[in-house]
Motif scaffolding. Structure first.
Motif, short mmCIF file in Angstrom:
data_model
loop_
_atom_site.label_atom_id
_atom_site.label_comp_id
_atom_site.label_asym_id
_atom_site.label_seq_id
_atom_site.Cartn_x
_atom_site.Cartn_y
_atom_site.Cartn_z
N ASN A 167 0.83 -1.20 0.00
CA ASN A 167 0.00 0.00 0.00
C ASN A 167 0.87 1.25 0.00
OD1 ASN A 167 -2.23 1.61 0.04
ND2 ASN A 167 -3.21 0.55 1.74
N PRO A 168 1.52 1.60 -1.09
CA PRO A 168 2.44 2.74 -1.12
C PRO A 168 1.74 4.07 -0.91
CG PRO A 168 2.07 1.89 -3.33
CD PRO A 168 1.44 0.92 -2.39
N ALA A 169 0.53 4.22 -1.43
CA ALA A 169 -0.17 5.51 -1.30
C ALA A 169 -0.49 5.83 0.14
CB ALA A 169 -1.44 5.49 -2.15
N ASP A 170 -0.97 4.83 0.89
CA ASP A 170 -1.33 5.07 2.29
C ASP A 170 -0.12 5.45 3.13
OD1 ASP A 170 -3.96 4.63 1.84
OD2 ASP A 170 -4.00 2.59 2.65
N LEU A 171 1.02 4.83 2.84
CA LEU A 171 2.24 5.11 3.59
C LEU A 171 2.61 6.58 3.46
CD1 LEU A 171 4.77 4.14 5.17
CD2 LEU A 171 5.84 3.74 2.95
N LEU A 172 2.62 7.10 2.24
CA LEU A 172 3.00 8.49 2.02
C LEU A 172 1.91 9.46 2.41
CD1 LEU A 172 4.87 8.16 -1.40
CD2 LEU A 172 5.83 8.23 0.89
N ARG A 173 0.66 9.04 2.27
CA ARG A 173 -0.45 9.93 2.65
C ARG A 173 -0.39 10.26 4.13
NH1 ARG A 173 -4.20 7.06 0.77
NH2 ARG A 173 -4.26 7.97 -1.31
N ASN A 174 -0.01 9.29 4.95
CA ASN A 174 0.12 9.53 6.39
C ASN A 174 1.22 10.53 6.70
OD1 ASN A 174 -1.95 7.78 7.04
ND2 ASN A 174 -0.58 6.01 7.22
N LEU A 175 2.25 10.57 5.84
CA LEU A 175 3.38 11.47 6.07
C LEU A 175 3.06 12.89 5.64
CD1 LEU A 175 6.31 9.25 4.76
CD2 LEU A 175 5.80 9.80 7.13
N ALA A 244 15.73 15.01 -1.10
CA ALA A 244 15.17 13.69 -0.76
C ALA A 244 13.70 13.81 -0.37
CB ALA A 244 15.98 13.06 0.37
N ILE A 245 13.38 14.79 0.48
CA ILE A 245 11.99 14.99 0.89
C ILE A 245 11.14 15.40 -0.30
CG2 ILE A 245 10.46 16.41 2.31
CD1 ILE A 245 12.67 16.58 4.37
N SER A 246 11.68 16.25 -1.15
CA SER A 246 10.94 16.71 -2.33
C SER A 246 10.66 15.56 -3.28
CB SER A 246 11.75 17.80 -3.05
OG SER A 246 11.06 18.25 -4.19
N SER A 247 11.63 14.70 -3.48
CA SER A 247 11.46 13.54 -4.34
C SER A 247 10.37 12.61 -3.80
CB SER A 247 12.78 12.79 -4.48
OG SER A 247 12.62 11.60 -5.22
N TYR A 252 4.54 10.83 -3.73
CA TYR A 252 3.24 10.84 -3.01
C TYR A 252 2.15 11.44 -3.88
CZ TYR A 252 -0.33 13.28 -0.29
OH TYR A 252 -1.51 13.81 0.15
N LYS A 253 2.46 12.57 -4.54
CA LYS A 253 1.44 13.24 -5.35
C LYS A 253 1.01 12.36 -6.53
CE LYS A 253 3.50 17.19 -6.12
NZ LYS A 253 3.69 18.59 -6.57
N VAL A 254 1.98 11.64 -7.14
CA VAL A 254 1.63 10.75 -8.24
C VAL A 254 0.74 9.62 -7.75
CG1 VAL A 254 2.59 9.10 -9.89
CG2 VAL A 254 3.72 11.30 -9.56
N LEU A 255 1.12 9.00 -6.64
CA LEU A 255 0.32 7.89 -6.10
C LEU A 255 -1.06 8.37 -5.65
CD1 LEU A 255 3.09 6.09 -4.02
CD2 LEU A 255 2.07 5.29 -6.14
N ASN A 256 -1.11 9.58 -5.11
CA ASN A 256 -2.38 10.10 -4.61
C ASN A 256 -3.36 10.36 -5.76
OD1 ASN A 256 -3.78 10.81 -2.21
ND2 ASN A 256 -3.60 12.97 -2.72
N ARG A 257 -2.83 10.79 -6.92
CA ARG A 257 -3.70 11.01 -8.08
C ARG A 257 -4.28 9.71 -8.60
NH1 ARG A 257 0.13 15.17 -9.56
NH2 ARG A 257 1.29 13.70 -10.83
N ARG A 258 -3.50 8.64 -8.43
CA ARG A 258 -3.98 7.34 -8.90
C ARG A 258 -5.06 6.78 -7.98
NH1 ARG A 258 1.87 4.43 -10.25
NH2 ARG A 258 2.47 5.78 -11.98
#
Length: 258
Positions: A167-175, A244-247, A252-258
């Motif tokens: 679940n990559p999107a959830d991981l980054l969404r929490n951050l 690194a944070i920007s990358s 996150y933004k790409v995964l969130n759009r999906r």
């Protein structure tokens, strides 16, 4: 009587107009000088950042600088060996010339340092075995467009890889989902050359935390969960941390759009 009342109301109108003019938000190019608080001498190459507008500059040979600002913006000044300072922009700083900002020199108490050099024998095979080993491995999984740092510096690397697959999107969404305002500053920070030059010379995360309005522990948490090793987090300069944070945020933004 009518003339007296007319004069009175004219005075009141003028007073209110003048007061509103004073209360109006002033914005434009701010000019000031940075000096040494102990010697009163101008300071050269002091980094000045407007935390609100995310723009930066440095002082010239006379300690002077110009920067875009508005009343109530916060300027952040930093120089190696001096205490960093935050200054709130006021109306008077625009109205009157000769604004001076003083920085105070830091007093460091040097403790005894014990240097332990590597014991080299002159024989390559023996000396290579005595060098410390960095076990910051990287896991690369077929089908994913990135690798994950692991090893002893990052004992939970396998868990992070599996979590990112499941679940990559959830991981980054929490951050990032709870910090939209801070993360929107990333692109502005990357585009300002003066800010990038400052961050490239710093390792203390102090400027980053001020710009992003995050705690140092928040930065480390983001990098940990974006699969950067402890070795990288401890040794990278502030510009590398920013990139690194920007990358990670762009991912996150790409995964969130999906």
């Amino acid at each position: 009587m009518r003339r007296v009342l007319l004069t009175f109301f004219s005075f009141i109108s003028f007073f209110c107009f003048a007061q509103n003019e004073d209360d109006a938000v002033v914005e434009g190019e701010l000019n000031a000088t940075v000096i040494n608080a102990q010697t009163s001498y101008p300071m050269v190459s002091v980094h000045v950042i407007n935390l609100n507008k995310v723009v930066g500059t440095i002082t010239d040979q006379e300690g002077k600088f110009k920067i875009q600002a508005a009343v109530n913006d916060t300027l952040y000044l930093s120089f190696l060996g001096f205490k960093s300072q935050k200054v709130r922009v006021t109306n008077d700083m625009f109205k009157f010339e000769g604004t001076e900002i003083a920085l105070t020199e830091l007093a460091y108490a040097l403790e005894e340092v014990i240097v332990k050099p590597y014991l080299l024998t002159g024989y390559l095979e023996i000396d290579v075995k005595n060098l410390p080993i960095n076990n910051a491995y990287q896991y690369s999984i077929s089908g994913l467009q990135k690798s994950y740092e692991g090893g002893s510096k990052s004992p939970s690397a396998v868990t992070k890889v599996l979590g990112a697959i499941l679940n990559p999107a959830d991981l980054l969404r929490n951050l990032f989902g709870k910090k939209p305002k801070q993360m929107r500053k990333l692109r502005q920070m990357k585009e300002d050359e003066d800010i990038r030059n400052l961050l490239a010379s710093k390792f203390d995360r102090e400027t980053l935390t001020e710009l992003l309005q995050l705690e140092k522990v928040d930065l480390e948490d983001i990098l940990n969960n974006c699969n950067y090793s402890r070795s990288f987090i401890n040794t990278a300069n502030d510009l590398q941390i920013l990139d690194a944070i920007s990358s990670c945020y762009e991912e996150y933004k790409v995964l969130n759009r999906r």
